[in-house]
Scaffold this motif. Structure first.
Motif: not given
Length: 273
Positions: A5-23
């Motif tokens: 769970r910690e491995a998933w949680r700590r790396l999840e920002p790498l996936h989630g950012m695509i829904y917010f970035v201006p790029e």
């Protein structure tokens, strides 16, 4: 289970950012997609020219009326192949802006996440979003490859989470309300991002109170127990991916993941515009 769970949680920002970035917004706008159309088209493009009902079923907690309105417009403007290309280009640009490609341990974390993601492929049944993403070729760019691996792990977990919600008899809106009742995410953000009108939110909240899962706008003791059961079961259903690593490598992945997730956050890639 804790290390996974910690491995998933700590790396999840790498996936989630695509829904917010201006790029992402910029790339989708170049294709004629703006606002919600970019989100629904970019995440569902792995299905091909997906009908609204398929996206409603797999995304689960969004207002179906919005998906029915924006998705046909999206596919009239761009092809799934164009949208996927735009999404991956935005991923590469945003993560390199955050310095992900220069962080130590990149090759090690790539090896571990790919092993986990490929192990998840042996348990594809009943996981439609994961299966669709798993059919894509692995990127050659290391930053994109890491994002792809984490996306597979995220959608694998997400498909299992939906199965848990269904088994508890919770609709997408009800699950969203219970999530908001934990206080971990502002309720107004969940309402607006999932596009639920106030009257439907109010009606579903009343149903949850009648079921004894809400006490006012907070979780009742039974609601806390149900939420914990769902989270525990979701963790369990995500384990086939991480079990391939073993406990030691899960702990290693969790350790390696910390600076990668932190770099995404510190670069502002999760900032809501």
């Amino acid at each position: 289970m804790g290390a996974a769970r910690e491995a998933w949680r700590r790396l999840e920002p790498l996936h989630g950012m695509i829904y917010f970035v201006p790029e992402g917004a910029r790339r989708y706008k170049e294709l004629g997609l703006s606002g919600r159309a970019g989100y629904f088209a970019s995440r569902s493009a792995v299905f091909g020219r997906a009908p609204a009902e398929l996206v409603i079923a797999t995304f689960y907690n969004f207002n179906p009326d919005v998906i029915r309105r924006v998705l046909p417009q999206a596919w009239a403007a761009a092809t799934p192949e164009q949208v996927l290309h735009a999404r991956h280009a935005a991923v590469r640009e945003a993560l390199r802006r955050a310095g992900i490609g220069e962080l130590p341990g990149l090759e090690d974390i790539l090896t571990l996440t790919r092993r986990a993601a490929e192990a998840a492929g042996e348990h594809v049944h009943g996981r439609p979003l994961f299966a669709a993403h798993a059919a894509l070729p692995w990127p050659t760019d290391p930053v994109q490859r890491l994002w792809h691996a984490q996306t597979l792990l995220r959608e694998f977990r997400g498909d299992g989470h939906v199965a848990c919600l269904l088994s508890e008899g919770l609709s997408g809106l009800e699950a969203l309300i219970l999530h908001s009742a934990t206080g971990t995410v502002p309720v107004e953000f969940l309402k607006s991002s999932r596009a639920w009108p106030e009257e439907k939110w109010t009606a579903a909240s009343g149903d949850l109170r009648e079921r004894g899962l809400l006490d006012g706008d907070t979780l009742s003791p039974e609601g806390v127990a149900v939420r914990q059961h769902i989270e525990d079961r979701t963790d369990s259903l995500a384990l086939p991916a991480y079990a391939a690593l073993g406990e030691a490598d899960c702990e290693r992945l969790a350790e390696l993941a910390m600076p990668f997730g932190r770099a995404v956050v510190e670069a502002g890639l999760l900032t809501v515009g």
